[in-house]
Design an enzyme around this catalytic site. Structure first.
Site, PDB file in Angstrom:
ATOM      1  N   GLU A  96       0.825  -1.190   0.000  1.00  0.00           N
ATOM      2  CA  GLU A  96       0.000   0.000   0.000  1.00  0.00           C
ATOM      3  C   GLU A  96       0.865   1.247   0.000  1.00  0.00           C
ATOM      4  O   GLU A  96       1.911   1.297   0.646  1.00  0.00           O
ATOM      5  CB  GLU A  96      -0.896  -0.013   1.240  1.00  0.00           C
ATOM      6  CG  GLU A  96      -1.995  -1.027   1.067  1.00  0.00           C
ATOM      7  CD  GLU A  96      -2.561  -1.519   2.365  1.00  0.00           C
ATOM      8  OE1 GLU A  96      -1.778  -1.996   3.197  1.00  0.00           O
ATOM      9  OE2 GLU A  96      -3.777  -1.420   2.543  1.00  0.00           O
ATOM     10  N   CYS A 136       3.126   8.456   1.320  1.00  0.00           N
ATOM     11  CA  CYS A 136       3.579   7.532   2.369  1.00  0.00           C
ATOM     12  C   CYS A 136       3.932   6.208   1.694  1.00  0.00           C
ATOM     13  O   CYS A 136       3.096   5.583   1.042  1.00  0.00           O
ATOM     14  CB  CYS A 136       2.466   7.359   3.408  1.00  0.00           C
ATOM     15  SG  CYS A 136       2.935   6.234   4.740  1.00  0.00           S
ATOM     16  N   CYS A 143       5.159  -6.747   7.821  1.00  0.00           N
ATOM     17  CA  CYS A 143       6.209  -6.314   8.757  1.00  0.00           C
ATOM     18  C   CYS A 143       6.447  -7.417   9.790  1.00  0.00           C
ATOM     19  O   CYS A 143       5.513  -8.081  10.224  1.00  0.00           O
ATOM     20  CB  CYS A 143       5.793  -5.029   9.468  1.00  0.00           C
ATOM     21  SG  CYS A 143       7.103  -4.325  10.487  1.00  0.00           S
ATOM     22  N   CYS A 147       4.455  -4.868  16.704  1.00  0.00           N
ATOM     23  CA  CYS A 147       3.851  -3.826  17.533  1.00  0.00           C
ATOM     24  C   CYS A 147       2.370  -4.157  17.754  1.00  0.00           C
ATOM     25  O   CYS A 147       1.648  -4.469  16.800  1.00  0.00           O
ATOM     26  CB  CYS A 147       4.011  -2.469  16.870  1.00  0.00           C
ATOM     27  SG  CYS A 147       5.740  -2.079  16.538  1.00  0.00           S
ATOM     28  N   CYS A 150      -0.577  -2.158  15.786  1.00  0.00           N
ATOM     29  CA  CYS A 150      -0.435  -1.875  14.351  1.00  0.00           C
ATOM     30  C   CYS A 150      -1.042  -2.989  13.504  1.00  0.00           C
ATOM     31  O   CYS A 150      -0.724  -4.165  13.694  1.00  0.00           O
ATOM     32  CB  CYS A 150       1.050  -1.717  14.020  1.00  0.00           C
ATOM     33  SG  CYS A 150       1.358  -1.497  12.258  1.00  0.00           S
ATOM     34  N   CYS A 366      -2.029   5.916   9.692  1.00  0.00           N
ATOM     35  CA  CYS A 366      -0.885   5.230  10.297  1.00  0.00           C
ATOM     36  C   CYS A 366      -1.333   3.937  10.953  1.00  0.00           C
ATOM     37  O   CYS A 366      -2.294   3.919  11.711  1.00  0.00           O
ATOM     38  CB  CYS A 366      -0.262   6.079  11.400  1.00  0.00           C
ATOM     39  SG  CYS A 366       0.514   7.556  10.845  1.00  0.00           S
TER      40      CYS A 366
HETATM   41  N1  SAH Z   1       7.744   0.610  10.800  1.00  0.00           N
HETATM   42  C1  SAH Z   1       8.064   1.970  10.954  1.00  0.00           C
HETATM   43  C2  SAH Z   1       7.365   2.861   9.978  1.00  0.00           C
HETATM   44  C3  SAH Z   1       5.919   2.538   9.677  1.00  0.00           C
HETATM   45  S1  SAH Z   1       4.764   2.727  10.970  1.00  0.00           S
HETATM   46  C4  SAH Z   1       7.787   2.435  12.371  1.00  0.00           C
HETATM   47  O1  SAH Z   1       7.158   1.711  13.120  1.00  0.00           O
HETATM   48  O2  SAH Z   1       8.241   3.503  12.729  1.00  0.00           O
HETATM   49  C5  SAH Z   1       4.474   4.473  10.980  1.00  0.00           C
HETATM   50  C6  SAH Z   1       3.934   5.021  12.298  1.00  0.00           C
HETATM   51  O3  SAH Z   1       2.599   4.581  12.523  1.00  0.00           O
HETATM   52  C7  SAH Z   1       4.724   4.597  13.515  1.00  0.00           C
HETATM   53  O4  SAH Z   1       5.117   5.717  14.240  1.00  0.00           O
HETATM   54  C8  SAH Z   1       3.756   3.777  14.300  1.00  0.00           C
HETATM   55  O5  SAH Z   1       4.015   3.876  15.680  1.00  0.00           O
HETATM   56  C9  SAH Z   1       2.421   4.364  13.911  1.00  0.00           C
HETATM   57  N2  SAH Z   1       1.293   3.466  14.096  1.00  0.00           N
HETATM   58  C10 SAH Z   1       1.267   2.143  13.990  1.00  0.00           C
HETATM   59  N3  SAH Z   1       0.030   1.664  14.266  1.00  0.00           N
HETATM   60  C11 SAH Z   1      -0.746   2.728  14.551  1.00  0.00           C
HETATM   61  C12 SAH Z   1      -2.125   2.894  14.869  1.00  0.00           C
HETATM   62  N4  SAH Z   1      -2.963   1.850  14.961  1.00  0.00           N
HETATM   63  N5  SAH Z   1      -2.581   4.145  15.093  1.00  0.00           N
HETATM   64  C13 SAH Z   1      -1.757   5.222  14.975  1.00  0.00           C
HETATM   65  N6  SAH Z   1      -0.460   5.121  14.645  1.00  0.00           N
HETATM   66  C14 SAH Z   1       0.056   3.895  14.437  1.00  0.00           C
HETATM   67 FE1  SF4 Z   2       6.031  -2.657  11.748  1.00  0.00          FE
HETATM   68 FE2  SF4 Z   2       3.733  -1.450  12.344  1.00  0.00          FE
HETATM   69 FE3  SF4 Z   2       5.607  -1.728  14.223  1.00  0.00          FE
HETATM   70 FE4  SF4 Z   2       6.004  -0.011  12.202  1.00  0.00          FE
HETATM   71  S1  SF4 Z   2       4.434   0.137  13.767  1.00  0.00           S
HETATM   72  S2  SF4 Z   2       7.475  -1.522  13.025  1.00  0.00           S
HETATM   73  S3  SF4 Z   2       4.968  -1.121  10.519  1.00  0.00           S
HETATM   74  S4  SF4 Z   2       4.511  -3.400  13.204  1.00  0.00           S
END
Ligand code: SAH
Ligand code: SF4
Length: 380
Positions: A96, A136, A143, A147, A150, A366
């Site tokens: 995406e 973006c 991934c 987290c 996410c 995000c």
């Molecule tokens: N993997 C990298 C970049 C992609 S994620 C990283 O984690 O930094 C981009 C951003 O989205 C990160 O700062 C992450 O903390 C945030 N993010 C992930 N899941 C989210 C959610 N459900 N709501 C809001 N932000 C989120």
């Molecule tokens: Fe991966 Fe989502 Fe964590 Fe970013 S926030 S490192 S995309 S699992």
């Protein structure tokens, strides 16, 4: 007769293109024409490379070379103008990529260098509803970093993207949105699917091609990492690099371990040491991203801990209220708590901004990039 094995030209450096051109007994300047056609002119197929002789184009395609752009499989348009693209590569894997007109919602006035610049000479087109935009970009399919908040994490890691596949996302969106590099202001954030620093070499190769080839200055790019400490150090030593954002999301080891298990491997302590050593350029600031999870990490006490943790670093904080999604076991924070959290940071002298969510209705915000297809109408 077996089909030729395509070798995608997108992603190759000038040096690599020179090797190909010389292998076909052509003059080296042909490589520069190929490079410009791929990245600067954004020609989508070899037969458009009118700067090359017909015979060279033919020999390139007979040798199995092709440009290698992905196919737009789906395109979702949000009420706020955000567009989420589902782009499919030749092996059937898809990622995406998100187009956000008028910046990514947090830039205007958030003190970032790109946000502070004048919109010189832009917006002259009466038909255009945006003056600048942010793309973006994904760095992996899925991934591997788990987290807890996410949606991309739920996919697991399918594979890394090549440098060409990273660049081609941008080229596809630029073409679809009819962007002209001389006229339009485009920022890139490497914050889509995946952890860019776990696909470091391809990611950096893509950055160099975007700067040298496509013509997007590195100062208009930001990469976000979940905190892959050794790569942060490598990144600091790169002669050409985007700005750095770090997803902190919790102010102490125990809490971060719960929401970002990668903390077991690279602790906050190690992360902050690496960031204190990180060579910032003139006027550059680090960005910390902090996803506020209702009742979990959004207390003013957490904000105070955050102040202690990052004191002395030249940094700003972007606060992101959780973007909810199916299977995400957290709640959104209340507006009051978001503002109280922000206030603690700003009173301590740390610039803190609340990011406006973009494209939540189409799962483009995000942490929502998970190939969700069963919603809203299709545009293409
Ligand atoms: N993997 C990298 C970049 C992609 S994620 C990283 O984690 O930094 C981009 C951003 O989205 C990160 O700062 C992450 O903390 C945030 N993010 C992930 N899941 C989210 C959610 N459900 N709501 C809001 N932000 C989120
Ligand atoms: Fe991966 Fe989502 Fe964590 Fe970013 S926030 S490192 S995309 S699992």
């Amino acid at each position: 007769m077996s089909l030729p094995q395509y070798t995608e030209l997108l992603g190759l450096s000038l040096q690599q293109l020179t090797e190909i051109v010389e292998g076909l007994a052509e003059a080296p300047y042909r490589a520069r024409q190929l490079f410009d056609g791929l990245y600067r002119q954004r020609w989508s197929a070899l037969d458009r490379f009118t700067t090359l002789s017909q015979s060279l184009r033919l020999r390139l395609s007979q040798s199995g070379f092709a440009v290698g752009l992905p196919r737009i499989e789906k395109k979702f348009v949000s009420t706020d103008g955000t567009v989420r693209y589902l782009l499919a590569f030749s092996d059937g894997q898809s990622v995406e990529t998100v187009w956000m007109p008028e910046g990514d919602g947090g830039e205007a006035g958030d003190g970032s260098e790109s946000g502070d610049e004048e919109l010189e000479g832009l917006g002259a087109e009466p038909t255009r509803s945006w003056q600048r935009a942010t793309i973006c970009v994904s760095s992996q399919v899925g991934c591997a970093v788990e987290c807890a908040f996410c949606m991309t994490a739920l996919l697991g890691l399918h594979r890394n993207l090549s440098a060409g596949e990273i660049v081609s996302q941008i080229l596809t969106v630029l073409a679809d949105q009819q962007v002209e590099m001389q006229r339009d202001r485009v920022n890139l954030v490497f914050m889509g699917q995946g952890e860019p620093f776990l696909n470091y070499d391809n990611f950096m190769q893509a950055v160099r091609l975007l700067v040298d080839g496509v013509g997007i200055p590195e100062s208009r790019m930001t990469v976000s990492t979940s905190g892959i400490v050794p790569r942060i150090t490598d990144f600091g030593a790169e002669p050409v690099r985007p700005k750095l954002a770090v997803s902190l999301n919790a102010p102490n080891e125990a809490l971060r371990m719960q929401v970002m298990p990668i903390t077991k491997k690279w602790t906050i302590e190690k992360l902050i040491v690496a960031l204190r050593d990180f060579p910032l350029r003139n006027r550059e600031r680090l960005t910390f991203e902090y996803v506020l999870l209702g009742g979990v990490n959004d207390d003013v006490q957490h904000a105070r801990e955050m102040v202690d943790l990052i004191r002395g670093l030249r940094a700003k904080v972007n606060l992101i209220a959780l973007n909810p999604g199916p299977e995400i076991p957290f709640a959104m924070p209340s507006d009051d708590r978001v503002l109280a959290f922000q206030r603690v940071l700003t009173r301590a002298g740390i610039p803190a901004f609340v990011r406006r969510p973009r494209g939540r209705d189409i799962y483009a915000a995000c942490g929502q990039l998970k190939h969700t297809t069963e919603l809203v109408q299709l545009e293409t």
